[in-house]
Design an enzyme around this catalytic site. Structure first.
Site, PDB file in Angstrom:
ATOM      1  N   LYS B 169     -12.961   4.607   5.139  1.00 61.89           N
ATOM      2  CA  LYS B 169     -12.364   3.762   4.103  1.00 61.89           C
ATOM      3  C   LYS B 169     -10.990   4.327   3.786  1.00 61.89           C
ATOM      4  CE  LYS B 169     -11.742   4.265   0.232  1.00 61.89           C
ATOM      5  NZ  LYS B 169     -10.687   4.853  -0.690  1.00 61.89           N
ATOM      6  N   THR B 180      -8.216   8.767  -1.406  1.00 63.57           N
ATOM      7  CA  THR B 180      -7.679   7.913  -0.375  1.00 63.57           C
ATOM      8  C   THR B 180      -8.617   7.605   0.760  1.00 63.57           C
ATOM      9  OG1 THR B 180      -5.631   9.010  -0.877  1.00 63.57           O
ATOM     10  CG2 THR B 180      -5.672   7.647   1.066  1.00 63.57           C
ATOM     11  N   ASN B 379      -0.085  -0.815  -7.179  1.00 62.27           N
ATOM     12  CA  ASN B 379      -0.238   0.546  -7.658  1.00 62.27           C
ATOM     13  C   ASN B 379       0.274   0.764  -9.070  1.00 62.27           C
ATOM     14  OD1 ASN B 379      -1.526   2.055  -5.442  1.00 62.27           O
ATOM     15  ND2 ASN B 379       0.206   1.207  -4.297  1.00 62.27           N
ATOM     16  N   SER B 384      -5.347   0.261 -15.189  1.00 66.16           N
ATOM     17  CA  SER B 384      -5.268  -0.401 -16.498  1.00 66.16           C
ATOM     18  C   SER B 384      -6.326  -1.491 -16.609  1.00 66.16           C
ATOM     19  CB  SER B 384      -3.888  -1.024 -16.692  1.00 66.16           C
ATOM     20  OG  SER B 384      -2.890  -0.114 -16.376  1.00 66.16           O
TER      21      SER B 384
END
Lengths: 384, 384
Positions: B169, B180, B379, B384
């Protein structure tokens, strides 16, 4: 303000036709003495533009009688012919300014890399600029060195009977074409070349060298400091060095504030480092982290990206003792979750990141910008 | 395909409720032997997630009976309690898989940094995953480790009687939150841990380590290679190492091809370097240059930015002997203007940059992506 704030300097800024849009593109600064002392610092990029290689040689003599600066072309990666263009420019300045020598004429260029300068326009421009030299030409000179700058940048500090003034161009180290930053400082203080050099190196190390908008290093960066001695005052060396630092700091902050596409100015302070080099290394790593720069743009206090950036450095620290504040809220304590991130107010342009390495007593401040879609747009369409 | 292509492996991928949107988020891979040999490589970031620190210890023994992987949370920068969560996860796997020991269970996590995992959902999820283990579960496992990946990534190479398969992934090293890349490779070849380790280190060095989308280094990167020996075949070590490299290369290319917001895959080949380290250093410097990445996005063959990036390195080269090709057009020759840049066709997704250092005979290839407004958007809004 600018390079004519100090006594003993003349300047001009004109449109020579180097820029196709007809905007001002050629600046001339002349030191009329009595002293012709000078110091310079240049890009550390190993691919250096022709004017940088020329001016490095000129500055070795510690004397500069004039500086000719053009925007509209960096004259970088232009081969031997590009160097000849720089040489011819300095010769032309010496010719039109009676009694000057090309070996004392510094040259600076800014604009796109890999394109020859239109000498058929530049050389007549030198004559025109020389004819317009005045003791109030500093602002026009500052305007003529702009590339993508939205405003021209000047600064001035006046002490007891002497002045340090300056101008700079650069859209926050983000300038397209990488021909990023030029600055000329002048003073009427009576200071020899060695002291100018010491003051300039100390000042740039703590100011221009700590502005890091996108980690990209120009082929053309040039900062020059010229002293005329016209005030007749020999300043205290520390006071002089401080004045030079103040002017450099003022100009450096103006570069960050005018960074292309930026919506935030990020002040990164690394504290409690084992030494200053560690503090600077960590500050730069944070400043250059694209993911963090995006998060700041999104007003997201994503402290994990700060820790991840710190973790890539060789600085002395224990990951479990790291603390990070964003706008004074300690969102990370001891390498883990700290105060509530909802307390962080990121609505304003200035964002303050404090990284506490808990490893010593040294500190450093690096200024950076956020990464925005506007940055991408401006820098994906520049040379086309 | 995937981790169940090789004999002797079971896998499952389920939705444990770690992700609030209900997508699959927990994968379990079990080695049913007869051999339980394993090797692993982990992030070199000094800020390491709890599962990385746990799994590094597990891998020291060279035996792994199971790997539990979750998306939806990186469990990085979560302090001692986060490490306890990882430990409890491994214990739970050992408990539900009869006869296993937690000390042989590797753990990997991916997602946002600085947030504790919801153990009340994760631990029951382990039971559910164990109940769903099958010899065809590899694809489901690959799906369960996705974060912002648009597709799941699997690969397989089959040789004479043995197979190397794998899953990964990662949205091209651009993954938000920096957690990552995870990859698990399995083989039914009969290979001891030391040979697995040698093959895996050689393979990752030339594949995953040369994928550099945004220069950001994760706190969670983990690549594991497990051998069951179930084929009964002892392969030639060179043939085995090559098969592992092929699977890693396939997965690494899939990461670049799925990079967040990217519109171009950039293949940077540095040739005629004095040594391989120089080639890699120069390749990385080019790969990480934001201005160049923007130019590529704008389909602008701005070779000056390539030279400027090369100039920041310590590699052996003479600036006046550098040559650069973009899509096979040598736009820069001997450090200056070369063939007409108008000849460069950049309409396709793959862009090839060749940097000739003219300093030796070594070379290296680095893969990168362009920098786009979509990257910024993805990004700047993740946590949020």
């Amino acid at each position: 303000m600018s390079v004519t704030a100090a006594q003993g300097f003349l300047a001009a800024g004109i449109a020579a036709g180097i820029k196709e849009n007809g905007n001002p593109d050629l600046a001339l600064v002349v030191n009329s003495g009595p002293r012709l002392a000078a110091a310079g610092v240049f890009t550390s990029n190993r691919v250096k533009a022709a004017p940088v290689r020329w001016s490095e040689q000129v500055l070795k003599g510690g004397r500069v009688s004039a500086v000719i600066l053009n925007s509209g072309g960096a004259n970088a990666c232009t081969g031997p012919l590009g160097f000849q263009d720089t040489h011819a420019t300095a010769e032309k300045v010496a010719e039109v300014l009676d009694g000057h020598s090309a070996a004392e004429v510094a040259v600076a260029s800014t604009g796109l890399i890999g394109v020859r300068l239109p000498m058929d326009k530049l050389l007549p421009g030198v004559e025109k600029a020389a004819a317009e030299l005045t003791g109030h030409g500093g602002e026009k000179a500052a305007i003529a060195i702009k590339t993508t700058d939205s405003v021209h940048k000047t600064a001035q500090v006046t002490k007891d009977g002497w002045t340090v003034g300056g101008m700079a161009k650069g859209a926050g180290m983000l300038a397209p074409g990488l021909a990023t930053m030029l600055a000329v400082l002048t003073t009427d203080a009576d200071v020899p070349a060695e002291q100018l050099d010491a003051a300039l190196r100390a000042a740039t190390r703590a100011t221009f060298d700590r502005v890091d908008s996108d980690g990209c290093m120009s082929t053309n960066d040039t900062v020059l400091l010229l002293a005329s001695g016209a005030s007749g005052v020999v300043p205290d060396q520390d006071a002089f060095a401080e004045a030079v630092r103040e002017v450099c700091d003022d100009l450096a902050r103006q570069l960050i504030g005018d960074a292309e596409g930026a919506s935030k100015d990020i002040r990164i302070e690394v504290i409690n480092a084992a030494d200053e080099d560690d503090a600077v290394e960590v500050g730069r790593s944070i400043a250059r982290n694209n993911l963090l720069k995006c998060a700041i743009h999104g007003e997201d206090p994503n402290w994990g990206r700060v820790l991840s950036a710190i973790g890539t450095t060789a600085a002395a620290f224990d990951p479990d003792r790291l603390n990070v504040a964003i706008n004074d809220v300690w969102v990370c304590k001891n390498g883990s979750v700290g105060e509530d991130r909802e307390l962080v107010d990121m609505r304003y342009r200035e964002v303050r990141i404090t990284a506490d390495l808990a490893a010593g007593t040294e500190s450093a401040v690096i200024w950076a910008n956020d990464l925005t879609a506007d940055y991408v747009h401006e820098n994906s369409a520049y040379s086309s």
